[in-house]
Design an enzyme around this catalytic site. Sequence first.
Site, mmCIF file in Angstrom:
data_model
loop_
_atom_site.group_PDB
_atom_site.id
_atom_site.type_symbol
_atom_site.label_atom_id
_atom_site.label_comp_id
_atom_site.label_asym_id
_atom_site.label_seq_id
_atom_site.Cartn_x
_atom_site.Cartn_y
_atom_site.Cartn_z
ATOM 1 N N TYR A 88 0.950 -0.998 0.120
ATOM 2 C CA TYR A 88 -0.028 -0.025 0.099
ATOM 3 C C TYR A 88 0.831 1.353 -0.195
ATOM 4 O O TYR A 88 0.564 2.459 -0.579
ATOM 5 C CB TYR A 88 -1.058 0.104 1.268
ATOM 6 N N LYS B 288 3.523 -15.800 2.601
ATOM 7 C CA LYS B 288 3.756 -16.552 1.696
ATOM 8 C C LYS B 288 5.251 -16.607 1.094
ATOM 9 O O LYS B 288 5.735 -16.309 -0.011
ATOM 10 C CB LYS B 288 2.976 -15.600 0.349
ATOM 11 N N ASP C 89 -2.921 -18.545 2.095
ATOM 12 C CA ASP C 89 -4.012 -19.197 1.259
ATOM 13 C C ASP C 89 -4.525 -20.226 2.314
ATOM 14 O O ASP C 89 -5.771 -20.420 2.314
ATOM 15 C CB ASP C 89 -3.606 -19.807 0.230
ATOM 16 N N ASP D 119 -5.334 -7.315 5.714
ATOM 17 C CA ASP D 119 -6.488 -6.426 5.276
ATOM 18 C C ASP D 119 -7.581 -7.288 4.692
ATOM 19 O O ASP D 119 -8.673 -7.113 5.027
ATOM 20 C CB ASP D 119 -6.154 -5.631 3.915
ATOM 21 N N ASP E 212 -10.911 -9.003 7.293
ATOM 22 C CA ASP E 212 -12.373 -8.953 6.721
ATOM 23 C C ASP E 212 -12.967 -10.359 6.819
ATOM 24 O O ASP E 212 -14.226 -10.463 7.162
ATOM 25 C CB ASP E 212 -12.622 -8.241 5.570
#
Length: 351
Positions: free
Chosen positions: A142, A189, A221, A245, A249
């Site tokens: 970001y 990852k 994942d 992020d 959620d």
Amino acid sequence: MKLNIALLAGDGIGPEVIDQAVKVSDAIASKYGHEITWKPALTGAAAIDAVGEPYPDETHEICASSDAVLFGAIGHPKFDNDPSAPVRPEQGLLKMRKKLGLFANVRPTFVFPSLLDKSPLKKERIEGTDLVFFRELTSGVYFGEKGRKDNGNTAYDTNMYTKEEVTRLAKKGFEAAMQRSKKLCCVDKANVMETSRLWRETVQGMEKDYPEVKVSYEFVDAVAMRLVQWPKDYDVLITENLFGDVLTDEASVISGSMGLMPSASLGTSISLFEPIHGSYPQATGKNIANPMATVLSAAMMFENFGLLDEGKDIRDAVNKALAEGVVTEDLAEGGKSYGTTEVGDWLAANI
């Protein structure tokens, strides 16, 4: 205790839910003899409309000089529907995090006994879930270099981390694990990404400083899958900005509604407290928004000041409201529902 709190209501339902958190906080202050001075300031689309900037210098000065920030939500459809808008509300959020040094986002996920049947997951899978994410908030993709080339036909966003940035976030996670069940999961990852390999080797190097903490390492994942299958297996999870992020959620709906989960963003000198939901523009001004997440964010704020009884009183009032059906329409499921302000009034009166 005398507290100066910056109050950033923001956009959409932000002002409505913030008003309820203020009511509840003032009730707590009255009960325990505290003095709260609220310092309102503009941010998001409201600030763009007023001064052309989503996080004005004046707002930053108010935040930086306060003991904490209580934040609502930002975002407006007129910006969401215009990808070419040069100034956007979300830019203010990123700027605020960076300028205030809010590097650790704390996102708990827990369930309410009276709402187990409202979760999209089976009751037996979620009962007893109590986990918390520590998401790095001021670095990663970001904040990395981004742009377009080849006449705009190729876009790039650069993900970058320093060891120092990983260490300070992981330290928060380890400390939380020591206070909870001494179990920590590092989400990355590392089989593909170099930044994830830095995360993993940095956390591995910190294990010796926290010998009581059992540390696991899982690919993002796999965690996304396991949060749906066995959320009770997790306790404290640490991860980078983008992964956090998305995963937080996903985890938030385990409780049955995004309108229930609070969060905190911790910095070196100041912290910010906010609901995890967005500005929900469709509900603006209709008095239907769920204020519970914002009220529980205020509870986290009190607890961050060491005022644990005050935080517990707020949580107890919320649990009582849920058990007695004093809820907004998102939780009423066809039964009697209460307005945003009615829920806030009820919580304040019960405190």
